[in-house]
Scaffold this motif. Structure first.
Motif, short mmCIF file in Angstrom:
data_model
loop_
_atom_site.label_atom_id
_atom_site.label_comp_id
_atom_site.label_asym_id
_atom_site.label_seq_id
_atom_site.Cartn_x
_atom_site.Cartn_y
_atom_site.Cartn_z
N MET A 290 0.94 -1.26 0.02
CA MET A 290 -0.01 0.21 -0.17
C MET A 290 1.03 1.31 0.10
O MET A 290 0.56 2.37 -0.78
N ASP A 291 1.93 1.35 0.84
CA ASP A 291 2.85 2.45 0.73
C ASP A 291 3.59 2.66 -0.41
O ASP A 291 3.68 3.96 -0.97
N GLU A 292 4.07 1.57 -1.06
CA GLU A 292 4.61 1.79 -2.21
C GLU A 292 3.96 2.30 -3.20
O GLU A 292 4.21 3.14 -4.39
N LYS A 293 2.60 1.96 -3.14
CA LYS A 293 1.79 2.54 -4.32
C LYS A 293 0.88 3.91 -4.02
O LYS A 293 0.21 4.47 -4.78
N GLY A 294 1.50 4.49 -2.90
CA GLY A 294 0.90 5.77 -2.51
C GLY A 294 -0.37 6.03 -1.80
O GLY A 294 -0.92 6.94 -1.76
N LEU A 295 -0.85 5.01 -1.29
CA LEU A 295 -2.05 4.97 -0.75
C LEU A 295 -2.22 5.60 0.72
O LEU A 295 -3.32 6.35 0.84
N PHE A 296 -1.06 6.08 1.34
CA PHE A 296 -0.92 6.51 2.65
C PHE A 296 -0.65 8.01 2.25
O PHE A 296 -0.54 8.87 3.52
N LEU A 297 -0.65 8.47 0.96
CA LEU A 297 -0.60 9.90 0.85
C LEU A 297 -1.83 10.65 1.18
O LEU A 297 -1.80 11.73 1.20
N MET A 298 -2.84 9.93 1.26
CA MET A 298 -4.27 10.73 1.41
C MET A 298 -4.54 10.72 2.81
O MET A 298 -4.22 9.59 3.80
N LYS A 299 -4.94 11.81 3.46
CA LYS A 299 -5.16 11.93 5.04
C LYS A 299 -6.31 11.02 5.05
O LYS A 299 -7.38 10.77 4.70
N GLY A 300 -6.39 10.10 6.40
CA GLY A 300 -7.19 9.27 6.65
C GLY A 300 -6.92 7.76 6.44
O GLY A 300 -7.66 6.93 6.85
N SER A 301 -5.97 7.71 5.57
CA SER A 301 -5.63 6.33 4.90
C SER A 301 -5.17 5.31 6.01
O SER A 301 -5.62 4.22 6.19
N GLU B 76 -6.06 5.31 9.38
CA GLU B 76 -7.29 5.11 9.92
C GLU B 76 -7.94 3.70 9.30
O GLU B 76 -8.39 3.02 9.85
N ARG B 77 -8.16 4.12 8.04
CA ARG B 77 -8.98 3.01 7.27
C ARG B 77 -7.99 1.92 7.27
O ARG B 77 -8.69 0.64 7.33
N ALA B 78 -6.89 1.72 6.95
CA ALA B 78 -6.04 0.54 7.20
C ALA B 78 -6.14 -0.26 8.33
O ALA B 78 -6.29 -1.54 8.53
N ALA B 79 -6.07 0.68 9.48
CA ALA B 79 -6.11 -0.04 10.84
C ALA B 79 -7.52 -0.61 11.02
O ALA B 79 -7.30 -1.88 11.58
N GLU B 80 -8.58 0.10 10.63
CA GLU B 80 -9.93 -0.64 10.91
C GLU B 80 -9.86 -1.75 10.23
O GLU B 80 -10.48 -2.90 10.54
N LYS B 81 -9.53 -2.05 8.87
CA LYS B 81 -9.41 -3.12 8.04
C LYS B 81 -8.80 -4.55 8.36
O LYS B 81 -9.18 -5.42 8.47
N GLY C 158 -7.73 -4.61 11.57
CA GLY C 158 -8.32 -4.78 13.01
C GLY C 158 -7.00 -4.71 14.17
O GLY C 158 -6.97 -5.24 15.14
N VAL C 159 -6.33 -3.36 13.82
CA VAL C 159 -5.37 -2.98 14.72
C VAL C 159 -5.40 -1.58 14.89
O VAL C 159 -6.12 -0.81 14.36
N GLY C 160 -4.55 -0.98 15.91
CA GLY C 160 -4.92 0.42 16.14
C GLY C 160 -3.86 1.25 15.05
O GLY C 160 -3.03 0.64 14.44
N LYS C 161 -4.31 2.44 14.92
CA LYS C 161 -3.71 3.34 13.94
C LYS C 161 -1.90 3.25 14.43
O LYS C 161 -1.01 3.56 13.65
N VAL C 162 -1.66 3.30 15.61
CA VAL C 162 -0.30 3.54 16.13
C VAL C 162 0.33 2.32 15.62
O VAL C 162 1.54 2.31 15.15
N THR C 163 -0.27 0.95 15.45
CA THR C 163 0.32 -0.34 15.01
C THR C 163 0.66 0.20 13.33
O THR C 163 1.86 -0.39 13.02
N ILE C 164 -0.19 0.60 12.51
CA ILE C 164 0.20 0.90 11.14
C ILE C 164 1.44 1.91 11.11
O ILE C 164 2.19 1.64 10.40
#
Length: 216
Positions: free
Chosen positions: A178-189, A191-196, A198-204
Motif C-alpha cells: 500500500m505504501d509503495e503504491k501511494g495509498l498513505f498519501l491521502m489523509k485518513g488512509s 485509520e482506514r487500514a487500521a480498521e480493515k 483490526g489493529v490500532g493506527k499506532v500499529t500501522i
C-alpha cells in the motif's frame, strides 16, 4: 493473465490509439481487482517496458490524488520510466456498474524526441529572469470521491484473505505494498487500514516506520 470481460472493450481502443499515435505510444490496461498484478494488457510495451503481470505505479500519486481528476481521467502528467524515458501520460479510471474502481486505461507517450528538440531550440534563447519573492502555489484540495477509490484499492489488496486474521509478517507485507503504491498519501488512509486489519493506527504507523527503514 486473461482480460476479464468488463475490460475487453478497451483492448481494441488500446490497439487503435497506438496505431494512431505511432511507435512512441504505449497503452496499458489495468485490472484493479488484482492490484499486485494489475497489468492485463499492453500495446507496444517498448515505450516503458511494462508487461502483463506488473503492478500499477503512478496511478494513485498522479491520478487518484490529482486535483485534475474531474471526470474519471487525468490528462498530460509526466513521469520517468525505469528505462529513463520521460513519459507524458493520460489515464482513465474504469468503474463497474456499482461505481467501484475496477480498472484503468493508461496512455504513455515517449517525449524523448520532442524534449531533445525543445532543448536544442532553447539553447538559442536567453535564460528567463528569476523573480524574487514569488510564493509557491498551495496544493489544491483532493477531490471528494478520492477516499472512496483509495478504499476500493485497499479492499482489493486485502480481498484474498481474512484481513483481521493475518500474521504480523503478512500485515507488514500488505502495508508495504500500500505504501509503495501511494495509498498513505491521502489523509485518513492510516485509520482506514487500521480498521480493515483490526489493529490500532499506532500499529500501522509502526509498520510504516519499519517498511520505510526508520526502525532498527
Amino acid at each position: 493473465m486473461p482480460v476479464k470481460p468488463a475490460l475487453m472493450p478497451y483492448v481494441p481502443i488500446a490497439q487503435m490509439l497506438v496505431q494512431t499515435f505511432g511507435s512512441d505510444c504505449e497503452v496499458v490496461l489495468h485490472d484493479l481487482d488484482c492490484p499486485a498484478h494489475s497489468v492485463v494488457y499492453v500495446e507496444n510495451p517498448s515505450v516503458t517496458g511494462r508487461k502483463v503481470g506488473d503492478s500499477f505505479d503512478q496511478l494513485v500519486r498522479q491520478v487518484i490524488l490529482s486535483d485534475e481528476l474531474k471526470e474519471d481521467f487525468v490528462a498530460n502528467y509526466y513521469f520517468t520510466a525505469p528505462n529513463g524515458k520521460r513519459i507524458r501520460s493520460s489515464s482513465l479510471l474504469i468503474k463497474d456498474a456499482d461505481g467501484h474502481l475496477t480498472g484503468a486505461l493508461c496512455i504513455n507517450l515517449d517525449t524523448t524526441k520532442v524534449t531533445e528538440q525543445i532543448a536544442f531550440l532553447q539553447s538559442f534563447l536567453p535564460a528567463a529572469p528569476q523573480v524574487a519573492g514569488e510564493a509557491e502555489e498551495a496544493p489544491a484540495a483532493a477531490p471528494a470521491h478520492v477516499s472512496v477509490m483509495i478504499e476500493n484499492l485497499m479492499d482489493n489488496i486485502l480481498a484474498d484473505c481474512d484481513a483481521k486474521a493475518l500474521s504480523r509478517e503478512e500485515r507488514i507485507r500488505r502495508i508495504r505494498f500500500m505504501d509503495e503504491k501511494g495509498l498513505f498519501l491521502m489523509k485518513g488512509s492510516v485509520e482506514r487500514a487500521a480498521e480493515k486489519l483490526g489493529v490500532g493506527k499506532v500499529t500501522i504507523y509502526s509498520y510504516l516506520d519499519e517498511v520505510r527503514g526508520k526502525r532498527g
